[in-house]
Scaffold this motif. Sequence first.
Motif, mmCIF file in Angstrom:
data_model
loop_
_atom_site.group_PDB
_atom_site.id
_atom_site.type_symbol
_atom_site.label_atom_id
_atom_site.label_comp_id
_atom_site.label_asym_id
_atom_site.label_seq_id
_atom_site.Cartn_x
_atom_site.Cartn_y
_atom_site.Cartn_z
ATOM 1 N N ILE A 49 39.059 8.768 60.123
ATOM 2 C CA ILE A 49 39.620 7.852 58.517
ATOM 3 C C ILE A 49 39.893 9.190 57.395
ATOM 4 O O ILE A 49 38.915 9.592 57.465
ATOM 5 N N VAL A 50 40.653 9.691 56.743
ATOM 6 C CA VAL A 50 40.480 10.590 55.917
ATOM 7 C C VAL A 50 41.116 9.749 54.353
ATOM 8 O O VAL A 50 42.300 9.410 54.602
ATOM 9 N N VAL A 51 41.024 9.455 53.296
ATOM 10 C CA VAL A 51 41.154 9.415 51.879
ATOM 11 C C VAL A 51 41.251 9.979 50.771
ATOM 12 O O VAL A 51 40.836 10.541 50.766
ATOM 13 N N VAL A 52 42.552 10.575 50.650
ATOM 14 C CA VAL A 52 42.409 11.599 49.336
ATOM 15 C C VAL A 52 43.529 11.276 48.256
ATOM 16 O O VAL A 52 44.155 10.309 48.040
ATOM 17 N N ASN A 53 42.480 10.562 46.990
ATOM 18 C CA ASN A 53 42.271 9.587 45.871
ATOM 19 C C ASN A 53 43.243 11.089 45.135
ATOM 20 O O ASN A 53 42.648 11.913 44.661
ATOM 21 N N THR A 54 44.763 11.191 44.948
ATOM 22 C CA THR A 54 44.750 12.453 43.620
ATOM 23 C C THR A 54 45.328 12.462 42.142
ATOM 24 O O THR A 54 45.216 11.026 41.809
ATOM 25 N N CYS A 55 44.791 13.425 42.012
ATOM 26 C CA CYS A 55 45.424 13.508 40.635
ATOM 27 C C CYS A 55 47.003 13.856 39.924
ATOM 28 O O CYS A 55 47.380 14.651 41.487
ATOM 29 N N SER A 56 47.771 14.001 39.241
ATOM 30 C CA SER A 56 48.860 14.418 39.012
ATOM 31 C C SER A 56 49.367 14.819 37.098
ATOM 32 O O SER A 56 50.322 15.215 36.198
ATOM 33 N N VAL A 57 48.055 15.347 36.254
ATOM 34 C CA VAL A 57 48.587 15.604 35.746
ATOM 35 C C VAL A 57 48.653 16.894 35.019
ATOM 36 O O VAL A 57 49.347 17.138 33.732
ATOM 37 N N THR A 58 48.772 17.925 36.378
ATOM 38 C CA THR A 58 49.633 18.918 35.963
ATOM 39 C C THR A 58 50.309 18.987 37.216
ATOM 40 O O THR A 58 49.991 18.452 38.150
ATOM 41 N N GLU A 59 51.498 19.869 37.308
ATOM 42 C CA GLU A 59 52.167 20.233 38.335
ATOM 43 C C GLU A 59 50.702 22.144 38.958
ATOM 44 O O GLU A 59 51.000 21.350 40.758
ATOM 45 N N LEU A 60 49.074 22.073 39.095
ATOM 46 C CA LEU A 60 48.522 22.608 40.128
ATOM 47 C C LEU A 60 47.769 21.206 40.239
ATOM 48 O O LEU A 60 47.519 21.884 41.181
ATOM 49 N N ALA A 61 48.233 20.098 39.920
ATOM 50 C CA ALA A 61 47.613 19.449 40.211
ATOM 51 C C ALA A 61 47.707 19.599 41.138
ATOM 52 O O ALA A 61 47.520 18.452 42.790
ATOM 53 N N ASP A 62 49.119 18.815 40.884
ATOM 54 C CA ASP A 62 49.968 17.888 42.442
ATOM 55 C C ASP A 62 49.966 19.346 43.772
ATOM 56 O O ASP A 62 49.805 19.012 44.649
ATOM 57 N N LYS A 63 50.271 20.256 43.613
ATOM 58 C CA LYS A 63 50.128 21.160 43.959
ATOM 59 C C LYS A 63 48.778 21.344 45.739
ATOM 60 O O LYS A 63 48.616 21.414 46.173
ATOM 61 N N LYS A 64 47.888 21.317 44.506
ATOM 62 C CA LYS A 64 46.200 21.408 45.439
ATOM 63 C C LYS A 64 45.969 19.881 46.231
ATOM 64 O O LYS A 64 45.720 20.087 46.955
ATOM 65 N N CYS A 65 47.029 19.137 45.499
ATOM 66 C CA CYS A 65 47.212 17.740 46.359
ATOM 67 C C CYS A 65 47.396 18.226 47.639
ATOM 68 O O CYS A 65 46.783 17.928 48.498
ATOM 69 N N ARG A 66 48.883 18.978 47.561
ATOM 70 C CA ARG A 66 49.600 18.854 48.620
ATOM 71 C C ARG A 66 48.764 19.896 49.559
ATOM 72 O O ARG A 66 48.755 19.271 51.126
ATOM 73 N N GLN A 67 48.454 20.700 49.068
ATOM 74 C CA GLN A 67 47.242 21.868 50.015
ATOM 75 C C GLN A 67 46.368 21.707 50.652
ATOM 76 O O GLN A 67 46.566 21.635 52.019
ATOM 77 N N THR A 68 46.017 20.375 50.083
ATOM 78 C CA THR A 68 44.154 19.839 50.213
ATOM 79 C C THR A 68 44.695 18.230 51.593
ATOM 80 O O THR A 68 44.122 18.584 52.976
ATOM 81 N N ILE A 69 45.636 17.967 51.334
ATOM 82 C CA ILE A 69 46.670 17.334 52.486
ATOM 83 C C ILE A 69 46.468 17.808 52.937
ATOM 84 O O ILE A 69 46.675 16.888 54.572
ATOM 85 N N ARG A 70 47.510 18.456 53.375
ATOM 86 C CA ARG A 70 47.702 18.822 54.498
ATOM 87 C C ARG A 70 46.921 20.268 55.609
ATOM 88 O O ARG A 70 46.713 20.074 56.734
ATOM 89 N N SER A 71 46.121 20.506 54.659
ATOM 90 C CA SER A 71 44.622 21.283 55.569
ATOM 91 C C SER A 71 43.473 19.734 55.951
ATOM 92 O O SER A 71 43.287 20.198 57.010
#
Length: 436
Positions: A49-71
């Motif tokens: 199981i992989v749990v990703v607890n995300t942030c959305s304070v900036t557009e860059l934060a959204d981008k990093k979350c997407r990249q990490t989830i895909r990774s």
Amino acid sequence: MIDNTTFGTRTALFHTFGCKLNFAETSTVARIFASKGIRRVSTGETPDIVVVNTCSVTELADKKCRQTIRSFVKRYPDATVIVTGCYAQLKPAEVSGIPGVAIVAGTDHKLEIATFLDQWLEERKPQTVITPTADIRSFSPSCSRGDRTRYFLKVQDGCDYWCTYCTIPMARGRSRSGTIDQMVAQAREVAAEGGKEIVITGVNIGDFGKGTDQCFFDLIKALDRVDGIERYRISSIEPNLLTDDIIDFVASSQRFMPHFHVPLQSGSDTVLKLMHRHYDTALFRHKMERIRQVLPDAFIGVDLIAGARGETADEFRRSRDFVDSLPISRLHVFPYSERPNTRALSIEHVVSQEEKNRRTHIMLALSERKLDEFSRRFIGTSRPVLLEHPNSAHPMTGFTDNYLKVTVDAPADLDNHVVNVKLTALDGETINGELL
């Protein structure tokens, strides 16, 4: 239902983005998983199981979350990938559109994901998306340690301020908090586990107790009386809620450290009004000078946004000059990020990305100078340091009472102990020290 024997064969990897509050909540999720027999993955193991607890304070934060989830999906194709947190709360359709994501749950359902996992394992649906709640009102205390010596105690969640640039009220809901009795009980549990330092966290912690007969000042006085905790730190607190009584109490306390983190966001009164902040530069200056008056050695960190809408060249110069004049220790600088559905989008005068980057670098250079000047004041002096992260190949690290990072050669059995260290030399942003 899946019983604990089945769950017990499973491992989970937790990855957290963003604020200390998120880290506290991830730790709570991990404890809930552990109660069902799901253990944290060990080094070298492949997680179930992989749990990703995300942030959305900036557009860059959204981008990093997407990249990490895909990774994670690519690296662990057989794992059940769960995405939660602010990004999942604000953009569930976008998150669910990432191939390989099994469960999507926003901040309002973060502490229920073990139940959703249980159901998903039984039903084996292609994907489970939990519809975010529009009005989040529940509060669940959280306290995390993870692999750190310091604990992070969640005392409050949500925000009622609705600053024009910010989506946090949409992601976290309205301001709400626990009770003093709940927080004291959490602190006593930390002390029973041998914890020495607690960082008090929340979205707007100065709002603790809003709507009740309790307040943040009452909370810190109660926590100060908990035996066994040697250090408390107050994480980011709004300047209008940082009362003189709180500052004076920290100055008189043996347990609350001389360390403040206060968001400014702009040193221009014009921009502060456009942001709908709840203070002006005069009030902010008073708070900084009050801290320095009663706590001359205190570390003061300040948040700043560079290139916000409405920040003309003249307003930026005013902001820089104001920040330069403050007796602070460090800046945390963020280039302004356009966020959907915020009122800032209607403000005229848009700063180009190139200019935002330039202003960010100017403020970062100012921060480096401030930190260097503050740090050099203490070379040759001795400060108490809470040591952590023993490693035979590297010196121990830790933070002084006034939040200077120190490296020192010390035996591993001093991990999680407060020791006196002589600060000998500045090495970048770290200070080398000698154990006394």
